[in-house]
Design a protein around this motif. Structure first.
Motif, mmCIF file in Angstrom:
data_model
loop_
_atom_site.group_PDB
_atom_site.id
_atom_site.type_symbol
_atom_site.label_atom_id
_atom_site.label_comp_id
_atom_site.label_asym_id
_atom_site.label_seq_id
_atom_site.Cartn_x
_atom_site.Cartn_y
_atom_site.Cartn_z
ATOM 1 N N GLY A 25 0.686 -1.101 0.014
ATOM 2 C CA GLY A 25 -0.003 -0.071 -0.071
ATOM 3 C C GLY A 25 0.920 1.366 0.025
ATOM 4 N N VAL A 26 1.812 1.377 1.015
ATOM 5 C CA VAL A 26 2.709 2.344 0.998
ATOM 6 C C VAL A 26 3.739 2.628 -0.248
ATOM 7 N N LYS A 27 4.082 1.545 -0.909
ATOM 8 C CA LYS A 27 4.887 1.514 -2.085
ATOM 9 C C LYS A 27 3.960 1.999 -3.164
ATOM 10 N N GLY A 28 2.693 1.660 -3.270
ATOM 11 C CA GLY A 28 1.941 2.081 -4.439
ATOM 12 C C GLY A 28 1.671 1.055 -5.281
ATOM 13 N N THR A 29 2.287 -0.186 -4.643
ATOM 14 C CA THR A 29 2.139 -1.494 -5.670
ATOM 15 C C THR A 29 0.715 -2.025 -6.072
ATOM 16 N N ASP A 30 -0.313 -1.774 -4.812
ATOM 17 C CA ASP A 30 -1.662 -2.156 -4.875
ATOM 18 C C ASP A 30 -2.265 -0.853 -5.514
ATOM 19 N N ASN A 31 -2.630 -0.836 -6.692
ATOM 20 C CA ASN A 31 -3.076 0.460 -7.629
ATOM 21 C C ASN A 31 -4.179 -0.291 -8.527
ATOM 22 N N LEU A 32 -4.688 0.563 -9.551
ATOM 23 C CA LEU A 32 -5.935 0.207 -10.066
ATOM 24 C C LEU A 32 -5.529 -0.861 -11.230
ATOM 25 N N ASP A 33 -4.031 -0.903 -11.496
ATOM 26 C CA ASP A 33 -3.802 -2.034 -12.579
ATOM 27 C C ASP A 33 -3.799 -3.496 -12.065
ATOM 28 N N ARG A 34 -4.000 -3.496 -10.642
ATOM 29 C CA ARG A 34 -3.899 -4.745 -10.086
ATOM 30 C C ARG A 34 -5.200 -5.474 -10.095
ATOM 31 N N VAL A 35 -5.144 -6.708 -10.540
ATOM 32 C CA VAL A 35 -6.179 -7.722 -10.963
ATOM 33 C C VAL A 35 -7.203 -8.126 -9.821
ATOM 34 N N GLY A 36 -6.414 -8.427 -8.594
ATOM 35 C CA GLY A 36 -7.122 -9.358 -7.497
ATOM 36 C C GLY A 36 -8.055 -8.192 -6.908
ATOM 37 N N PRO A 37 -8.605 -8.631 -5.719
ATOM 38 C CA PRO A 37 -9.580 -7.665 -4.816
ATOM 39 C C PRO A 37 -8.742 -6.511 -4.244
ATOM 40 N N ASP A 38 -9.605 -5.504 -3.958
ATOM 41 C CA ASP A 38 -8.911 -4.167 -3.490
ATOM 42 C C ASP A 38 -8.568 -4.485 -2.059
ATOM 43 N N ARG A 39 -7.239 -3.891 -1.632
ATOM 44 C CA ARG A 39 -6.634 -4.199 -0.417
ATOM 45 C C ARG A 39 -6.857 -2.777 0.404
ATOM 46 N N ALA A 40 -6.861 -3.092 1.690
ATOM 47 C CA ALA A 40 -7.537 -2.386 2.687
ATOM 48 C C ALA A 40 -6.927 -0.809 2.465
ATOM 49 N N ILE A 41 -5.582 -0.598 2.310
ATOM 50 C CA ILE A 41 -4.886 0.706 2.304
ATOM 51 C C ILE A 41 -5.243 1.091 0.963
ATOM 52 N N GLN A 42 -5.252 0.308 -0.109
ATOM 53 C CA GLN A 42 -5.363 0.775 -1.522
ATOM 54 C C GLN A 42 -6.606 1.280 -1.735
ATOM 55 N N SER A 43 -7.736 0.889 -0.933
ATOM 56 C CA SER A 43 -9.016 1.415 -0.980
ATOM 57 C C SER A 43 -9.380 2.722 -0.203
ATOM 58 N N GLY A 44 -8.582 3.079 0.745
ATOM 59 C CA GLY A 44 -8.732 4.033 1.775
ATOM 60 C C GLY A 44 -9.468 3.840 2.792
ATOM 61 N N GLU A 45 -9.787 2.560 3.137
ATOM 62 C CA GLU A 45 -10.654 2.150 4.207
ATOM 63 C C GLU A 45 -9.849 2.045 5.458
ATOM 64 N N ILE A 46 -8.604 1.763 5.377
ATOM 65 C CA ILE A 46 -7.607 1.840 6.597
ATOM 66 C C ILE A 46 -6.488 2.526 6.321
ATOM 67 N N SER A 47 -6.184 3.594 6.992
ATOM 68 C CA SER A 47 -5.094 4.362 6.857
ATOM 69 C C SER A 47 -3.612 3.542 7.123
ATOM 70 N N PRO A 48 -2.594 4.107 6.592
ATOM 71 C CA PRO A 48 -1.205 3.415 6.754
ATOM 72 C C PRO A 48 -1.018 3.447 8.340
ATOM 73 N N GLU A 49 -1.340 4.229 9.121
ATOM 74 C CA GLU A 49 -0.889 4.591 10.399
ATOM 75 C C GLU A 49 -1.788 3.477 11.283
ATOM 76 N N GLN A 50 -2.965 3.255 11.016
ATOM 77 C CA GLN A 50 -3.770 2.272 11.511
ATOM 78 C C GLN A 50 -3.295 0.946 11.243
ATOM 79 N N MET A 51 -2.996 0.651 10.229
ATOM 80 C CA MET A 51 -2.443 -0.674 9.578
ATOM 81 C C MET A 51 -1.125 -0.976 10.560
ATOM 82 N N PHE A 52 -0.268 0.126 10.602
ATOM 83 C CA PHE A 52 0.978 -0.101 11.084
ATOM 84 C C PHE A 52 0.824 -0.592 12.687
ATOM 85 N N ASN A 53 -0.233 0.270 13.217
ATOM 86 C CA ASN A 53 -0.539 0.035 14.756
ATOM 87 C C ASN A 53 -0.981 -1.608 14.750
#
Length: 300
Positions: A64-92
Motif C-alpha cells: 500500500g505505501v509503495k503504491g504497488t496495490d493500484n488500479l492496474d492490479r487484478v485481484g481484490p482491493d486491499r485495505a490501504i489501497q481502498s482508503g478504508e484503513i490508513s497506513p498509520e492504523q495498519m502499522f498499529n
C-alpha cells in the motif's frame, strides 16, 4: 460493523486454511506415531494463524505505501489501497499482531518442550522470531525480499518445511523420515499458489517495480515453473503413498489429483494471465484437501 468487516477483509481469511494445512498434516503423522497432544495442536493452529494474519496485514501495508496495490492490479482491493484503513492504523495493527504472535509462539514452545529440551527450545525461539521478521519483511521496507523474487523461497520453507517438520518436532521432540515428502509436497503447492498470484499480477508488478520470480522468469517460464511445482507435488505425494502404504485408505488423497490435473490443463491452455485469479482459490483449497487427506489416510 463496517469497520469490523474492513479489518476482517484485511486479514484475508481465505488464506488461512492454506496456512494451517501443514499443521494438520504433521499432527496426523504425530498421532500415528503416538505423539499427539491436543493443547500443542490448538496452540500450533493459533500461532500459525497469527503469523499468517501478520503477514497479510504487513503485505497490505508494504504494497500500500509503495503504491504497488493500484488500479492496474487484478485481484481484490486491499485495505490501504481502498482508503478504508490508513497506513498509520495498519502499522498499529501490525505492532499489536507482532505481540500476539510472539506471545502465542512462546507459550507453544513452553508447552511443547518445558525446561527439559533446552536446545530445541532455543531453536524454536529463533524460528519464532524469524517467522515474525519474515512475515513483515516480505513487502515492508526498502529491502523487502518479496520485491527481489525471494517470496517463493520463504513460502516453501515456512509453509512446507517448518510447518510440517517443525510441527512434528513440537510433538515428538525428534525428526522422523515420514515427514519429509509431505513437507516438500505442501511447500511446493504453497509456492504454486504464490506463483499463481504473481503471474496474475505480473503486468502491474512490472509497472510498480515489484520484481517477483514470475516477473524475472516471464509469463511463459513462470507457467513452466508452475507445472514443475504442481507436477512435482503430485509425484512426491504419490511416492509417499507408495512408500508408506499399509492400506488402500492411505491413498484417499489421490482424489485431490483431479483438480490439480485440471489446473495443469488450465495453465497449459490459458493465454491470459489476468484470468488466473480463479485458479488461486482452486489450488489453495486443493492443497488443504490433499494435506488433510494425506494425514488422515496415514492414520487409517
Amino acid at each position: 460493523m463496517k469497520n469490523i468487516s474492513v479489518w476482517i477483509s484485511a486479514m484475508r481469511l481465505r488464506t488461512l486454511p492454506l496456512s494451517i494445512s501443514g499443521i494438520i498434516l504433521a499432527s496426523c503423522l504425530a498421532a500415528y506415531n503416538g505423539y499427539f497432544n491436543g493443547l500443542i495442536f490448538t496452540l500450533a493452529i493459533l500461532t500459525t494463524l497469527s503469523f499468517q494474519i501478520l503477514s497479510n496485514l504487513a503485505n497490505d501495508y508494504g504494497d500500500g505505501v509503495k503504491g504497488t496495490d493500484n488500479l492496474d492490479r487484478v485481484g481484490p482491493d486491499r485495505a490501504i489501497q481502498s482508503g478504508e484503513i490508513s497506513p498509520e492504523q495498519m502499522f498499529n495493527a501490525i505492532k499489536l499482531n507482532v505481540l500476539i504472535s510472539i506471545g502465542l509462539a512462546f507459550f507453544l514452545i513452553f508447552v511443547s518442550f518445558g525446561v527439559n529440551h533446552f536446545l530445541l527450545t532455543l531453536l524454536f525461539f529463533v524460528l519464532g522470531i524469524s517467522s515474525v521478521i519474515a512475515a513483515i519483511k516480505y513487502t515492508v521496507g526498502n529491502n523487502a525480499y518479496g520485491y527481489k523474487g525471494l517470496g517463493d523461497v520463504y513460502v516453501f520453507i515456512f509453509f512446507g518445511l517448518i510447518s510440517v517438520i517443525g510441527c512434528y518436532v513440537l510433538y515428538a521432540k525428534t525428526i522422523d523420515h515420514v515427514v519429509f515428502l509431505p513437507a516438500i509436497t505442501v511447500g511446493m503447492l504453497s509456492a504454486a499458489v504464490l506463483n499463481l498470484n504473481n503471474m496474475r499480477d505480473i503486468e502491474s508488478d512490472v509497472k510498480s517495480n515489484k520484481i517477483t520470480l514470475a516477473v524475472k522468469l516471464g509469463i511463459a517460464n513462470a507457467k513452466k515453473y508452475q507445472l514443475f511445482l504442481v507436477g512435482g507435488a503430485i509425484v512426491l505425494s504419490a511416492l509417499f503413498g507408495i512408500l508408506y502404504y499399509t492400506s488402500i485408505f492411505n491413498l484417499i488423497f489421490f482424489v485431490a489429483y483431479i483438480p490439480l490435473f485440471l489446473h495443469i490443463k488450465t495453465i497449459v491452455t490459458n493465454k491470459d494471465s489476468k484470468l488466473l485469479d480463479p485458479e488461486l482459490k482452486k489450488v489453495a483449497l486443493t492443497t488443504v484437501l490433499l494435506a488433510v487427506l494425506m494425514g488422515i489416510g496415514h492414520l487409517l
